[in-house]
Design a protein around this motif. Structure first.
Motif, mmCIF file in Angstrom:
data_model
loop_
_atom_site.group_PDB
_atom_site.id
_atom_site.type_symbol
_atom_site.label_atom_id
_atom_site.label_comp_id
_atom_site.label_asym_id
_atom_site.label_seq_id
_atom_site.Cartn_x
_atom_site.Cartn_y
_atom_site.Cartn_z
ATOM 1 N N SER A 108 55.826 52.636 65.420
ATOM 2 C CA SER A 108 54.369 52.686 65.346
ATOM 3 C C SER A 108 53.778 53.657 66.366
ATOM 4 C CB SER A 108 53.792 51.288 65.581
ATOM 5 O OG SER A 108 53.800 50.971 66.963
ATOM 6 N N VAL A 112 56.113 50.383 68.726
ATOM 7 C CA VAL A 112 56.666 49.113 68.249
ATOM 8 C C VAL A 112 57.414 49.391 66.949
ATOM 9 C CG1 VAL A 112 56.147 46.758 67.504
ATOM 10 C CG2 VAL A 112 54.761 47.846 69.283
ATOM 11 N N PHE A 117 57.177 44.271 62.871
ATOM 12 C CA PHE A 117 56.037 44.000 61.990
ATOM 13 C C PHE A 117 56.497 43.303 60.702
ATOM 14 C CE2 PHE A 117 54.152 47.263 64.658
ATOM 15 C CZ PHE A 117 52.797 46.940 64.686
ATOM 16 N N ARG A 120 57.539 39.555 61.279
ATOM 17 C CA ARG A 120 56.389 38.704 61.589
ATOM 18 C C ARG A 120 55.584 38.382 60.324
ATOM 19 N NH1 ARG A 120 53.421 41.157 66.563
ATOM 20 N NH2 ARG A 120 53.030 42.791 65.021
ATOM 21 N N HIS A 170 56.207 48.232 56.463
ATOM 22 C CA HIS A 170 54.980 48.819 57.004
ATOM 23 C C HIS A 170 55.157 50.329 57.017
ATOM 24 C CE1 HIS A 170 54.383 44.661 58.213
ATOM 25 N NE2 HIS A 170 53.120 44.947 58.472
ATOM 26 N N ILE A 276 51.360 51.714 60.172
ATOM 27 C CA ILE A 276 51.432 51.434 61.615
ATOM 28 C C ILE A 276 51.492 52.715 62.439
ATOM 29 C CG2 ILE A 276 52.435 49.136 61.391
ATOM 30 C CD1 ILE A 276 55.198 50.400 61.904
ATOM 31 N N GLU A 282 47.129 50.265 62.930
ATOM 32 C CA GLU A 282 48.177 49.539 63.643
ATOM 33 C C GLU A 282 47.596 48.321 64.366
ATOM 34 O OE1 GLU A 282 51.428 50.033 67.278
ATOM 35 O OE2 GLU A 282 49.832 51.527 67.002
ATOM 36 N N SER A 286 48.488 44.358 63.616
ATOM 37 C CA SER A 286 48.996 43.495 64.688
ATOM 38 C C SER A 286 48.195 42.204 64.817
ATOM 39 C CB SER A 286 48.955 44.239 66.022
ATOM 40 O OG SER A 286 49.750 45.411 65.981
ATOM 41 N N SER A 287 47.049 42.130 64.168
ATOM 42 C CA SER A 287 46.161 40.983 64.349
ATOM 43 C C SER A 287 46.532 39.831 63.416
ATOM 44 C CB SER A 287 44.708 41.392 64.089
ATOM 45 O OG SER A 287 44.514 41.667 62.712
ATOM 46 N N ARG A 291 47.209 39.725 59.094
ATOM 47 C CA ARG A 291 48.409 39.090 58.527
ATOM 48 C C ARG A 291 48.033 37.926 57.626
ATOM 49 N NH1 ARG A 291 50.390 39.775 63.772
ATOM 50 N NH2 ARG A 291 50.207 37.548 64.230
#
Length: 316
Positions: A108, A112, A117, A120, A170, A276, A282, A286-287, A291
């Motif tokens: 990313s 990351v 990603f 998760r 991603h 990402i 991105e 990540s939030s 998601r």
């Protein structure tokens, strides 16, 4: 005459005369004719022997007997739309976590790995599907280098005889679009030029039609949540990464060469949840809120796939 009419009602009606039944029910426009117009001609010639022989030799057509010309009563099953249904408790869904800890996929804009990603998001989708009754949902995690892990995924999916296969990823961009920047004291690369989700299917999948239907449901639900799809894949600037766009409304593309889509023996789709490498997107990916939106979209798509009526009426 009354007896003759009753006898005609009870006679079999051949399939070729089925159109006549709709005229009886709706009311034929010919009913307005006068009795003189309706009276048969006085001189009717009998069929020739040759015609009778041909009629006798012809195969009999299926006949439907009508006991009366009252209202038609159809069974509830006949009124339901013809669609594939499934038992949520038995539907085997495989959520493939894209890439591996050894082969992490894209990196990313803030350094990351894509694998983080993917894992998760896949876990959250799994939890929601199981909570909705899809208890046979499984995460597919593999190890090793990229190409070898791809064949492991396919073999596992086929051995488990999954009904649906969804690979979670991603997105990034080709290297020619990347720019340099520094984040957290480290050099990194980004591209804010493109954003959005995309869904891919392979025409070489043995159940391409079902794969496409499933992919379109995912795209439709993502769009309904206010998300936009990545439009760059249909543009010539993508070079060898350009893909045919199958649905301009839902963001479904064709990617025939993807191993996990063409080698699996069940309906399969690949979801690029978002970019990402785009710095703003991105942060959204990540939030927990983003998601939750994406995982809820996938669950809604699976529900509608399993019970098409749910997509119209909502959960019953």
């Amino acid at each position: 005459m009354v007896v003759a009419m009753a006898a005609m009602v009870l006679l079999p009606i051949e399939a070729s005369d089925a159109g006549w039944l709709s005229d009886v029910i709706k009311g034929s426009p010919k009913q307005g004719r006068s009795a003189k117009q309706a009276r048969p001609p006085k001189h009717v010639t009998s069929p020739k022997p040759a015609a009778l022989a041909r009629r006798a030799a012809a195969p009999k057509r299926h006949a439907v007997k009508l006991a009366a010309l009252g209202p038609l009563h159809l069974s509830p099953a006949a009124l339901k739309p013809v669609a594939t249904r499934c038992d949520p408790a038995k539907l085997r869904i495989l959520l493939d976590v894209g890439h591996t800890a050894e082969s992490e996929g894209a990196i990313s804009a803030r350094n990351v790995s894509e694998f983080v990603f993917n894992l998760r998001l896949a876990k959250q989708i799994e939890e929601k599907l199981k909570a909705e009754g899809f208890v046979e949902t499984r995460l597919l995690l593999t190890e090793g280098k990229a190409k070898r892990s791809l064949f492991k995924r396919v073999a596992t999916a086929n051995d488990l005889r999954a009904d649906l296969f969804l690979s979670i990823h991603h997105d990034s961009v080709p290297n020619k679009f990347l720019e340099d920047w520094e984040f957290g004291g480290k050099k990194s690369r980004f591209s804010d030029r493109f954003s959005g989700y995309s869904v891919f299917v392979s025409r070489n999948n043995p159940d391409f039609k079902t794969s496409l239907s499933f992919a379109e449901l995912i795209g439709k639900e993502m769009k309904a949540q206010g998300l936009d799809y990545a439009k760059q894949y249909s543009e010539p600037i993508m070079g060898r990464h350009q893909r045919p766009l199958l649905n301009a409304e839902t963001g479904v593309y064709r990617y025939d060469e993807l191993i996990v889509l063409r080698k699996t023996r069940m309906a399969a789709a690949l979801l690029e949840a978002g970019s990402i490498i785009n710095r703003d997107e991105e942060l959204k990916m990540s939030s927990p809120e983003r998601r939750d939106i994406i995982s809820s979209s996938v669950v809604a798509a699976v529900k509608e796939f399993c019970e098409p009526r749910w997509g119209i009426l909502g959960p019953l």
